[in-house]
Write an enzyme that holds these catalytic residues in place. Sequence first.
Site, PDB file in Angstrom:
ATOM      1  N   GLU A   1       0.763  -1.206  -0.093  1.00  0.00           N
ATOM      2  CA  GLU A   1       0.037  -0.046  -0.060  1.00  0.00           C
ATOM      3  C   GLU A   1       0.859   1.415   0.097  1.00  0.00           C
ATOM      4  O   GLU A   1       1.333   1.549   1.105  1.00  0.00           O
ATOM      5  CB  GLU A   1      -0.758  -0.008   1.164  1.00  0.00           C
TER       6      GLU A   1
ATOM      7  N   CYS B   1      -2.575   8.900   2.771  1.00  0.00           N
ATOM      8  CA  CYS B   1      -2.218   8.503   1.376  1.00  0.00           C
ATOM      9  C   CYS B   1      -3.429   8.709   0.307  1.00  0.00           C
ATOM     10  O   CYS B   1      -3.236   8.839  -0.827  1.00  0.00           O
ATOM     11  CB  CYS B   1      -1.514   7.191   1.153  1.00  0.00           C
TER      12      CYS B   1
END
Length: 483
Positions: free
Chosen positions: A252, A286
């Site tokens: 990720e 993010c």
Amino acid sequence: MTQKLPKIHKNSFINGEWIAGSLAELEVINPANGERLATIKQCSNKETKEAIAAAKKSFLLWKEKEPKERAQILTKIGDLINKNIKRLSLILTIEQGKPIDEAKTEIRGAAEDFYWNAEQSKRIYGEMITTSSNTDFHISKEPIGVVGAITPWNFPFSMISRKIAPALAAGCTVVLKPAQDTPLTAISMFELFEEAGLPNGVANLIIGPAEEIGKELCTSPDINKITFTGSTNIGKLLYSQSSDTLKSLSMELGGNAPFIICDDVDIEDTVNKLYESKLRNNGQVCTSPTRIFIQKKIYKDVKEKLSKKIKEVRIGDGQEESIKVGPLIRKKEITRLNEMVQDALNKGAEVVAESTGISQSTNENGFYYKPIVLENIQENMKLYSEEIFGPIIPLFQFESVEEAIELANQTMYGLAAYVFTQNSKRVHQLSSQLTFGVIGINSIAIADQRVPFGGMKQSGFGRENGEYGIKEYLTIKTKRFDY
Ligand code: ADP
């Protein structure tokens, strides 16, 4: 009055024991005032090897447990998290900086990770294919083995639960290396693992230098999988370090989320959602909106409404009530963001609005940064292509939806995107042509225990959450039976 750090272990956790590492002390800092919160003796690769050995040994027992038994322990962890929410959120806010309500939301989400995966552990089914009256194929799903997990500081509790809950549910055992900025939050979760009766060695916590421990996890033949959340650069490093042992990986990585606002929207509602998602965790997310694309007809209106809100935002210690934006994680982040803004200003960007509302009681040694809105953004500016990870809000104008799609996709990242329009044709066009793994359509709430989360392109691969999340921790075995 702000509260002090609650009593907590200040050690790593290996094979069911709290261990002081053999390396120098790590200083944990409160970003709201720059003060030292704790020191922790760091682990080296020697202790990491011990943790891996403990996880390997306990794997044989943990994987053989009835799924129902694993589910009971995971449910108990979820219950303990909810029961301790006040304490856990305080530790998180003191160590990481985010406002206390955001910390509580994160902790609640982590409890849900354990509950959801507890249920899912009972639903790991195989398949059977009969080829003739005396032949069967059985396809079974087995835990992949010992997992090395490396997690970031921005969601220091839930990034751990997102990995450990499905790994344990699948029957894997884990060695976790949390971010050095937020080890106490990790410790607070491991204290609950102990209280819940998780068998020794099933989950191990190693606090120490990232390079040394990361390398040990990636190169060890006894680690079967690496799961990582963090920057794209470190993801690439771990990818290459894992190649010798051909590990399974879930990555990720970074994002550069476009937030596209078409001219048919409810402007008030859209600006509120932009404001909420951009200021969440001070932009250190993010999936945070990084490039705001606004259709020409409504550009001025959106800009003015957003600017008014940004000017009034309250910044300060996350423990204080009504604080919207806490400090950044580290002092050097202030310099990084200042340089990014200066680079943009040098290349022609203009300041539209800047926050003024720093709380009276804010400590001058805290790592505070005022949210800022910029316009006249060009492609050669750093903030156009780099992950911002802070409360800088760059505004762009677009004319046609086709142009917005082209600009939005102009990035090596492909994690999250947001689309705001009431027109169903535009919804279809945008959501099908944007190259991002998760898309919010008139929504900013894009992560949920039940649905896969993950990126395309250089935002990584693999998915977390939901049915797909647990699959990352399973491997497939095919057996043929001749009767
Ligand atoms: P950030 O810059 O936001 O801290 P990183 O990708 O550096 O993002 O950090 C995410 C996680 O990766 C943290 O746990 C950090 O300690 C870890 N990390 C950083 N460098 C390395 C490395 N060389 N090897 C392994 N892990 C690393």
